[in-house]
Design a protein around this motif. Structure first.
Motif, PDB file in Angstrom:
ATOM      1  N   ALA A   1      16.221 -14.756 -36.601  1.00  0.00           N
ATOM      2  CA  ALA A   1      14.899 -15.209 -36.142  1.00  0.00           C
ATOM      3  C   ALA A   1      14.138 -15.901 -37.273  1.00  0.00           C
ATOM      4  O   ALA A   1      13.469 -16.915 -37.065  1.00  0.00           O
ATOM      5  CB  ALA A   1      14.093 -14.035 -35.599  1.00  0.00           C
ATOM      6  N   GLU A   2      14.255 -15.357 -38.482  1.00  0.00           N
ATOM      7  CA  GLU A   2      13.574 -15.966 -39.632  1.00  0.00           C
ATOM      8  C   GLU A   2      14.168 -17.338 -39.942  1.00  0.00           C
ATOM      9  O   GLU A   2      13.432 -18.298 -40.180  1.00  0.00           O
ATOM     10  CB  GLU A   2      13.656 -15.034 -40.841  1.00  0.00           C
ATOM     11  N   TRP A   3      15.505 -17.437 -39.900  1.00  0.00           N
ATOM     12  CA  TRP A   3      16.137 -18.744 -40.140  1.00  0.00           C
ATOM     13  C   TRP A   3      15.754 -19.744 -39.060  1.00  0.00           C
ATOM     14  O   TRP A   3      15.529 -20.920 -39.348  1.00  0.00           O
ATOM     15  CB  TRP A   3      17.655 -18.631 -40.261  1.00  0.00           C
ATOM     16  N   ALA A   4      15.657 -19.280 -37.828  1.00  0.00           N
ATOM     17  CA  ALA A   4      15.253 -20.183 -36.744  1.00  0.00           C
ATOM     18  C   ALA A   4      13.836 -20.700 -36.995  1.00  0.00           C
ATOM     19  O   ALA A   4      13.559 -21.896 -36.807  1.00  0.00           O
ATOM     20  CB  ALA A   4      15.333 -19.464 -35.395  1.00  0.00           C
ATOM     21  N   ALA A   5      12.934 -19.820 -37.442  1.00  0.00           N
ATOM     22  CA  ALA A   5      11.556 -20.234 -37.738  1.00  0.00           C
ATOM     23  C   ALA A   5      11.521 -21.209 -38.915  1.00  0.00           C
ATOM     24  O   ALA A   5      10.763 -22.179 -38.903  1.00  0.00           O
ATOM     25  CB  ALA A   5      10.690 -19.014 -38.032  1.00  0.00           C
ATOM     26  N   ILE A   6      12.349 -20.970 -39.916  1.00  0.00           N
ATOM     27  CA  ILE A   6      12.411 -21.865 -41.078  1.00  0.00           C
ATOM     28  C   ILE A   6      12.903 -23.243 -40.648  1.00  0.00           C
ATOM     29  O   ILE A   6      12.322 -24.269 -40.997  1.00  0.00           O
ATOM     30  CB  ILE A   6      13.312 -21.265 -42.179  1.00  0.00           C
TER      31      ILE A   6
ATOM     32  N   GLN B   1       7.660 -22.185 -45.109  1.00  0.00           N
ATOM     33  CA  GLN B   1       7.976 -21.062 -44.216  1.00  0.00           C
ATOM     34  C   GLN B   1       8.921 -20.081 -44.905  1.00  0.00           C
ATOM     35  O   GLN B   1       8.752 -18.865 -44.800  1.00  0.00           O
ATOM     36  CB  GLN B   1       8.601 -21.575 -42.918  1.00  0.00           C
TER      37      GLN B   1
ATOM     38  N   ALA C   1      12.855 -24.602 -37.691  1.00  0.00           N
ATOM     39  CA  ALA C   1      11.960 -25.256 -36.738  1.00  0.00           C
ATOM     40  C   ALA C   1      10.659 -25.724 -37.393  1.00  0.00           C
ATOM     41  O   ALA C   1       9.925 -26.524 -36.809  1.00  0.00           O
ATOM     42  CB  ALA C   1      11.636 -24.299 -35.589  1.00  0.00           C
ATOM     43  N   SER C   2      10.399 -25.257 -38.585  1.00  0.00           N
ATOM     44  CA  SER C   2       9.135 -25.564 -39.245  1.00  0.00           C
ATOM     45  C   SER C   2       9.083 -27.009 -39.751  1.00  0.00           C
ATOM     46  O   SER C   2      10.090 -27.545 -40.208  1.00  0.00           O
ATOM     47  CB  SER C   2       8.927 -24.605 -40.427  1.00  0.00           C
TER      48      SER C   2
END
Length: 192
Positions: A97-102, A111, A104-105
């Motif tokens: 989830a953290e990698w996905a947020a990074i 991020q 997508a940022s």
């Protein structure tokens, strides 16, 4: 403490570390208290008969978080200068989830360092530093879970180009002082 300063490879890191200790002495009102500088077996510094404190430095900033002597609740603080990264080197440190947020940022490095400073503040708050695997810390918005404990996270207001977090056990919260110093401004004013 002198051995700790000599262990730094870069002179700028030595200077920032020394500045952090001077900031602590200033906050405590006495340089003499630093004569009692000690470390736990995990390397976390402490001063007997003083409240918990935590120091962090990166780039031009040095940060100090300090509790009063009668408040012995743990805390952790971390600051990092935001810079370009080869994300492949940091693969295991973030969850999916953290990698996905990074990814997508619009600002992936910002991020990444948002997550990184939150996790490192918790690691320091736990008193283990990198002896506690960073990937074991689960971030959930303004909290983090690790080793059966919940930590409150507070993003700190620092200059652009930096990211910083404070971590405290959730039920305790934070009442104390957080101070930061721009080491570059301080060194220029000393030279004048």
């Amino acid at each position: 403490m002198q051995e700790e300063h000599l262990a730094y490879v870069h002179p700028a890191d030595t200077a920032r570390s020394a500045l952090g200790k001077l900031l602590l002495a200033h906050a405590l009102g006495s340089r003499a208290l630093l004569e009692n500088w000690s470390k736990t077996h995990y390397g976390r510094p402490f001063l007997p008969d003083q409240g918990p404190f935590n120091l962090s430095h990166s780039g031009r900033l040095v940060l100090l978080a300090l509790r009063s002597a009668d408040d012995q609740v743990a805390l952790g603080i971390d600051v990092e200068r935001i810079k370009k990264l080869d994300f492949e080197l940091f693969g295991p440190y973030m969850n999916e989830a953290e990698w996905a947020a990074i990814q997508a940022s619009r600002e992936p490095e910002e991020q990444f360092f948002h997550f990184w400073t939150a996790k490192e503040a918790v690691m320091k708050g736990e008193g283990m530093g990198f002896h506690l695997p960073i990937e074991d810390i689960e971030l959930r918005g303004q909290t983090a879970l690790v080793r059966g404990r919940t930590w409150q996270l507070q993003a700190l207001d620092v200059p652009a180009g930096y990211m910083a977090h404070l971590a405290c056990p959730e039920k305790e919260g934070f009442s104390g002082a957080v101070e930061w110093v721009d080491a570059g401004v301080l060194s220029r004013s000393d030279a004048a």
